[in-house]
Enzyme design. Structure first.
Site, short mmCIF file in Angstrom:
data_model
loop_
_atom_site.label_atom_id
_atom_site.label_comp_id
_atom_site.label_asym_id
_atom_site.label_seq_id
_atom_site.Cartn_x
_atom_site.Cartn_y
_atom_site.Cartn_z
N SER A 153 -9.41 2.45 2.94
CA SER A 153 -8.43 3.15 2.16
C SER A 153 -7.48 2.21 1.40
CB SER A 153 -7.60 4.05 3.09
OG SER A 153 -6.88 3.28 4.05
N SER A 165 -10.29 -0.04 6.88
CA SER A 165 -9.65 0.16 5.59
C SER A 165 -9.14 -1.10 4.91
CB SER A 165 -8.50 1.16 5.72
OG SER A 165 -8.99 2.45 5.97
N LYS A 210 0.84 -1.19 0.00
CA LYS A 210 0.00 0.00 0.00
C LYS A 210 0.88 1.25 0.00
CE LYS A 210 -3.86 1.94 2.72
NZ LYS A 210 -4.72 1.70 3.90
#
Length: 471
Positions: A157, A181, A82
């Site tokens: 996210s 997330s 990420k």
């Protein structure tokens, strides 16, 4: 075996192929890169791809397998990181125009652990600015879209990681979860997402609100998630909040099932009013599967009040801790929503922050009492299926203007520090994935994973193929 076939295999299968010389890490890496070339333009999951570095690392892995000296069971397995996680030799833009454009010179703890295990870094996946919201778009790289329907968001996210997992653009995908997330995008995209017990996976630099953040995997199978977690857990001297104990092998007991367990099913947590009827019906049907598997399931709500004010106080203050380090002359470059919540955080008194930090104990204590009666808790992962891309909440206004209203099942279990997973449980009438959340007591990660694996085995998930991408 064709590259197309290699690109759809899980980590355990690839490991077997590497051991038997029927495929090599280089072939698997090239297959993953080919899938990125094929699909990334449609979904914008990856914001940085290092094909040259991946191939070089894969060649080194192939030599180790040829010598019979792999570094770990994931030596040669393609992974993504990420874009909130620092990886040496790659940028870390955090979705922000205010971030540095250069390359990182150190690995964050999960990157270090994966590199030491021989994993092949394909690149970085998209995230909203500093991970502040539950959909994935930013001013640097634009929006990530949902492979099931590119008019919709994959959530956030860790939306880039989830979209990459759904399309097999790599095998193992690292995400982070401070309020849902990992589980939110897992539910929206039909993949498995696991938020481990707080502290199992160490972090550095700290998240904007370190006491809420859990790092964990997004994968196409529970087995792969258990394997990845086993190799990214354990102490790191940079993280004071990490569990300073050797990581267990989370694959042990993975096939133990749920027979004899006491499981609570809570479709509304006692206070959720706005729940899509189809989501409720599908997750209730999924809960009954655990009875078929030998568990005792009954409807039972945990005894805590809606903690939205608690999470918002902590979250807003965390956002301000980031924005206050950015020159005010550059605030106009920020996502307006990110800036708005940060300015709310600026106005939070220190005493109010401390009171909110203490108030999270109500969730922790209530869940501790709940797990005296029930080994696991089941809930819907979300109150809706995937929403329209480019919006933080559904534009029809049914959930108001706060994304926490359509994700009411996720953030309580960041407050309580517990392990929680989202497992796919079917498709809505509109052809969109629905997730079931499985929550366990602190440190009962293996139990949650075993329950998810039992459900996955009983109800094998319909896999996404390229023609399912709709524009």
């Amino acid at each position: 075996m064709s590259d197309t076939d290699l690109g759809t295999l899980d980590a355990q299968t690839l490991k077997t192929l590497f051991e038997t010389r029927r495929a090599s890490p280089l072939e698997a890496t090239r297959a993953a890169l080919a899938r990125i070339d094929q699909f990334n333009e449609a979904v914008n999951a990856y914001v940085h791809v290092d094909a040259e570095g991946a191939e070089q690392a894969a060649k080194a892995s192939a030599r180790r397998w040829g010598q019979g000296k792999p570094l770990s069971p994931i030596d040669g397995i393609p992974v993504s990181m990420k874009d909130l996680t620092e990886v040496a030799g790659m940028p870390c833009r955090s979705g922000s125009l205010t971030s540095a454009e250069g390359l990182c010179d150190t690995d964050a703890p999960p990157a270090r652990m994966l590199r030491e295990a021989g994993a092949i870094f394909l690149g970085k996946t998209n995230t909203p600015e500093f991970g502040w919201k539950a959909v994935t778009d930013n001013r640097v790289f634009g929006a990530t879209t949902n492979p099931w329907d590119t008019r919709l968001t994959p959530g956030g996210s860790s939306g880039g990681a989830a979209a990459a997992a759904a399309l097999n653009m790599g095998v193992l995908h690292q995400g982070g979860d401070s309020g849902g997330s990992i589980r939110i995008p897992a539910a929206f995209t039909g993949v498995f997402g696991f938020k481990p017990t707080f502290g199992w996976t160490p972090q550095w630099p700290p998240a904007k609100e370190p006491s809420l953040s859990h790092l964990g995997p997004l994968t196409r199978s529970v087995r792969d998630a258990a394997l990845m977690l086993s190799l990214t857990s354990g102490p790191d001297p940079r993280d004071i909040t990490a569990i300073h104990a050797p990581s267990p092998d989370f694959r042990v007991g993975l096939e133990d099932g749920v027979r004899g367990l006491r499981i609570g099913w809570s479709p509304r947590l006692g206070y959720v009013e706005n729940l899509d009827p189809e989501v409720e019906a599908m997750t209730a049907k999924a809960a009954k599967v655990f009875e078929e598997l030998g568990a005792h399931v009954e409807e039972a709500d945990p005894d805590f009040e809606e903690p939205i004010s608690v999470i918002e106080t902590l979250w807003f203050a965390g956002a301000w801790s980031v924005v206050r380090t950015i020159p005010e002359s550059r605030w106009e470059e920020l996502d307006p929503g990110m800036l708005a919540v940060a300015l709310k955080g600026r106005d939070i008194a220190a005493a109010d922050f401390v009171m909110a930090a203490s108030a999270r104990n109500m969730v922790f204590s209530a869940m501790d009492a709940y797990h005296d009666r029930y080994d696991l808790l089941l809930t819907p992962s979300l109150a809706t299926t995937a929403i329209e891309a480019g919006h933080n909440t559904p534009p029809d206004g049914r959930f108001g203007d706060d994304w926490l209203n359509w994700a009411p099942y996720s953030y309580p279990f960041n407050l309580s520090l517990q392990p929680a997973a989202s497992v796919p449980c079917g498709l809505s009438k509109a052809g969109l994935p629905v997730g079931l959340q499985i929550v366990g007591p602190m440190l009962a990660d293996a139990r949650v994973l075993a329950a998810a694996r039992a459900f996955e085995s009983a109800r094998p998930w319909e896999r996404l193929s390229a023609p399912r991408i709709r524009h």
